[in-house]
Structures are given as C-alpha cells and as structure tokens.
Design a protein around this motif. Structure first.
Motif, PDB file in Angstrom:
ATOM      1  N   SER A  10      -2.249   3.520   1.015  1.00 45.65           N
ATOM      2  CA  SER A  10      -2.019   3.577  -0.276  1.00 45.65           C
ATOM      3  C   SER A  10      -0.614   4.265  -0.940  1.00 45.65           C
ATOM      4  CB  SER A  10      -2.592   2.969  -1.284  1.00 45.65           C
ATOM      5  OG  SER A  10      -3.742   4.412  -1.733  1.00 45.65           O
ATOM      6  N   TYR A  16       3.622   2.857   7.396  1.00 45.71           N
ATOM      7  CA  TYR A  16       4.212   1.159   7.967  1.00 45.71           C
ATOM      8  C   TYR A  16       2.733   0.427   8.156  1.00 45.71           C
ATOM      9  CZ  TYR A  16       5.453  -3.038   7.907  1.00 45.71           C
ATOM     10  OH  TYR A  16       6.182  -4.624   8.097  1.00 45.71           O
ATOM     11  N   TYR A  17       1.940   0.064   7.385  1.00 43.20           N
ATOM     12  CA  TYR A  17       0.800  -0.433   7.958  1.00 43.20           C
ATOM     13  C   TYR A  17       0.492  -2.041   8.756  1.00 43.20           C
ATOM     14  CZ  TYR A  17      -3.640  -3.276   7.975  1.00 43.20           C
ATOM     15  OH  TYR A  17      -4.921  -3.657   8.561  1.00 43.20           O
ATOM     16  N   GLU A  74      -7.054  -6.720   2.451  1.00 42.97           N
ATOM     17  CA  GLU A  74      -5.504  -5.219   3.220  1.00 42.97           C
ATOM     18  C   GLU A  74      -5.334  -4.890   1.719  1.00 42.97           C
ATOM     19  OE1 GLU A  74      -4.337  -6.852   6.266  1.00 42.97           O
ATOM     20  OE2 GLU A  74      -5.697  -6.844   7.555  1.00 42.97           O
ATOM     21  N   SER A  75      -4.714  -6.514   1.197  1.00 45.33           N
ATOM     22  CA  SER A  75      -3.999  -5.895  -0.548  1.00 45.33           C
ATOM     23  C   SER A  75      -4.642  -4.986  -0.854  1.00 45.33           C
ATOM     24  CB  SER A  75      -3.995  -6.972  -0.865  1.00 45.33           C
ATOM     25  OG  SER A  75      -2.990  -6.770  -1.940  1.00 45.33           O
ATOM     26  N   TYR A  79      -3.242  -0.901   1.636  1.00 45.10           N
ATOM     27  CA  TYR A  79      -2.887  -0.590   2.934  1.00 45.10           C
ATOM     28  C   TYR A  79      -1.187  -1.607   3.251  1.00 45.10           C
ATOM     29  CZ  TYR A  79      -7.134  -1.367   5.246  1.00 45.10           C
ATOM     30  OH  TYR A  79      -8.316  -0.496   6.068  1.00 45.10           O
ATOM     31  N   TYR A  80      -0.781  -2.183   2.018  1.00 47.10           N
ATOM     32  CA  TYR A  80       0.169  -2.480   1.873  1.00 47.10           C
ATOM     33  C   TYR A  80       1.779  -2.074   0.724  1.00 47.10           C
ATOM     34  CZ  TYR A  80      -2.057  -7.016   3.609  1.00 47.10           C
ATOM     35  OH  TYR A  80      -2.882  -7.934   4.649  1.00 47.10           O
ATOM     36  N   ASN A  81       2.929  -1.296   1.802  1.00 51.97           N
ATOM     37  CA  ASN A  81       2.996  -0.457   0.849  1.00 51.97           C
ATOM     38  C   ASN A  81       4.659  -1.127   0.331  1.00 51.97           C
ATOM     39  OD1 ASN A  81       4.612  -0.445   3.064  1.00 51.97           O
ATOM     40  ND2 ASN A  81       3.842   1.814   3.385  1.00 51.97           N
ATOM     41  N   VAL A  84       6.427  -3.412   3.903  1.00 58.06           N
ATOM     42  CA  VAL A  84       5.480  -4.484   3.900  1.00 58.06           C
ATOM     43  C   VAL A  84       5.704  -5.721   3.702  1.00 58.06           C
ATOM     44  CG1 VAL A  84       3.058  -5.431   4.045  1.00 58.06           C
ATOM     45  CG2 VAL A  84       3.347  -2.914   4.708  1.00 58.06           C
ATOM     46  N   ASP A  85       6.099  -4.895   1.633  1.00 59.31           N
ATOM     47  CA  ASP A  85       6.466  -6.129   1.039  1.00 59.31           C
ATOM     48  C   ASP A  85       7.352  -6.649   0.653  1.00 59.31           C
ATOM     49  OD1 ASP A  85       5.223  -7.055  -2.379  1.00 59.31           O
ATOM     50  OD2 ASP A  85       7.627  -6.285  -2.025  1.00 59.31           O
ATOM     51  N   PHE A  88       6.813  -9.416   4.003  1.00 61.12           N
ATOM     52  CA  PHE A  88       6.032 -10.262   3.446  1.00 61.12           C
ATOM     53  C   PHE A  88       7.474 -11.262   2.522  1.00 61.12           C
ATOM     54  CE2 PHE A  88       1.488  -8.150   2.826  1.00 61.12           C
ATOM     55  CZ  PHE A  88       1.554  -8.533   4.127  1.00 61.12           C
TER      56      PHE A  88
END
Length: 296
Positions: A10, A16-17, A74-75, A79-81, A84-85, A88
């Motif tokens: 995080s 990168y997850y 996961e969120s 896990y999401y930076n 990843v955003d 998405f």
C-alpha cells in the motif's frame, strides 16, 4: 490486522499488484452461458428452458457476490496503488465503450428496419422488385409487424405515459448520484448516504414501472416479442436496457453499503466513480431509446 506485505504494497508506489489466478471469470462465463441457453430455450418454449435460465441466473449472482468480495478485500488491504487505479479506469472506459457498441447494434437494427426494410417492402427506391414480386399488396409504415402481420393486430406503446414517467425517474437518478458524488468528495457522509440511497430507490422504481409497462403491453395492447419486427426490436432494446438498470441498481446498492461502512475517502473512491459512470451511461442510452423507440 493487516500483514506486513499488505502494508508494504500500500505504501510502495513502484509495486504493481498482480492479482493471483482467479477462478471467477471462468465460473462466471459458464454461468452466463447457462443463463443465455436457458433464456433462448425458454423463448422457444422448450420445457426445461425456464428452469435452466433461473439456475444460471442464481449461479451468476452467487459468483458475482464472491468475486466482488475478493476485489473489495484486496482494495481494503491496500493492494491498489496509482498504477492499478489507472488500469481500473482504462478498463472501465473500454467496458463502457463495448456497451455502447452493444446498444449501437440494436439501434442499428431499428434504423435499418425503419429507414430501409419497410420502404423497400412498400416499393420505394431499390425495393421495387421486392414489393412487386413478394408483397405487392403491402403498404405500411412504422410501427409495423411486417407484411405477414406476424403476431396479429396490436397497439404500440404510447410515449407519454409510463415511458415518460420512467424518463423523469432515470434523469432524476442521474442528478441524485451526482450530488452523492459531490458529497463524498466533500466528506459529507450523511448527504452521501441519503442521495445515493435515493438513487438506488429511483432505479428500483424504474424497474417496477417497466415491469408494469410490460404487463400492459402483453395483456392490453397484445404487443409481445412475437409482434413482428416492431415487437422484437421494442422488447430487445427496452429489455436489455432494463437488464443494465438492474445490474446498475445492484452495484449502487453495494456501493451504498460500502459507503455506510466507511470504505471510501474523498480522494480514494474509484469503485463509486466507476458505478456512477455506468449509471450515467444507462441514463444516456435511455434518452436515445425513449426518442427513437417511443416518440419517433
């Protein structure tokens, strides 16, 4: 308590997850295929079609529940930076684009039937031979169930009753979800929950009135899926849109629950934004549908 690897993921913007191998896409594809086979069989009056449709639908709903659970976990674990955003967001943009193309195909079928097929059957333009050889006695405009009068006589759905009411409901829901988004960005939790809840309610109300409209069409207007080209395009367009409203309403309800549990901050709430984008897409499609299916 979060694991140290979770905390590391995080805070490290360079990590990168990569999600673990997920079984849900395969299961969802099987459930969706089962649902569509059941639905097609049901329409063709196959005895087991209805049962298979509901089994597939129940399976799909169950799979989506567990799939959403995994993504939400996961969120919340960080896990999401930013990378990843961005992925998405691009994924949601392409998904909505694919939905635009999906509805464009049905609007294209409607346009072709109205602007080309019927005029040709009437003997206009390039349809002189078609009219003279096949249907010399046909003369009809839109709405039409074709020269064969498939499905018998019927009445078209008037635009200024339930369809107009549903238009106002859906436009209002676009306003309420926008207000909810601004409330989330401003940190106004109570206002967020009120207006997001109102959006869910308006979506459910839209579906109720659409169901009422369908009952009226079948029982009072004799307008069915079997009413030639008009009946098939009417129910395919409004039915698929209704399915999208159903999915959108369910997603909004899940987002409401997540907001109530404090899953989002004013700077980190892409799940809310993605559902809001989808809902606005549903609004825009309905405006086109209302004009071209009901009014014109």
């Amino acid at each position: 308590m979060a694991h140290s690897s979770d905390a590391h993921a995080s805070h490290d913007a360079n990590v990168y997850y990569v999600p673990h191998g997920s079984r849900w896409p395969v299961f969802a594809s099987v459930a969706l295929f089962t649902t569509m086979v059941g639905f097609a069989s049901w329409l063709n009056e196959v005895s087991w079609g209805r049962t298979v449709f509901f089994v597939g639908l129940a399976g799909l709903a169950t799979i989506l529940f567990w799939w959403f659970r995994d993504v939400i976990r996961e969120s919340l674990r960080g896990y999401y930076n930013k990378q990843v955003d961005t992925s998405f967001r691009m994924g949601m943009v392409w998904f909505i684009f694919s939905e635009v193309m999906f509805f464009a195909a049905f609007f294209g079928a409607l346009f072709y039937a109205r602007q080309y097929a019927l005029p040709w059957l009437n003997g206009e333009g390039d349809g002189i031979a078609t009219h003279a050889l096949l249907w010399p006695n046909f003369a009809g405009g839109w709405p039409s169930n074709g020269p064969g009068a498939i499905g018998g006589s019927y009445l078209s759905m008037p635009a200024w009753g339930l369809p107009l009411l549903n238009t106002l409901i859906l436009l209002s829901s676009g306003v309420t979800v926008t207000i909810a988004h601004h409330a989330l960005r401003a940190g106004h939790r109570k206002q967020l929950l009120i207006f997001l809840g109102a959006t869910v309610g308006l979506g459910a109300l839209f579906l109720y009135f659409q169901g009422t409209e369908y009952i009226e069409a079948y029982k009072e207007l004799n307008l069915t899926l079997g009413s030639g080209i008009y009946g098939s395009t009417f129910f395919m367009l409004t039915g698929f849109h209704g399915a999208h409203v159903t999915l959108g309403t369910i997603m909004l309800a899940i987002i409401w629950l997540r907001c109530a549990r404090g899953h989002f901050s004013k700077d980190d709430h892409f799940a809310f934004e993605a559902v809001a984008w989808y809902w606005h897409f549903v609004d825009v499609v309905w405006l086109g549908l209302f004009m071209f299916v009901y009014v014109l």
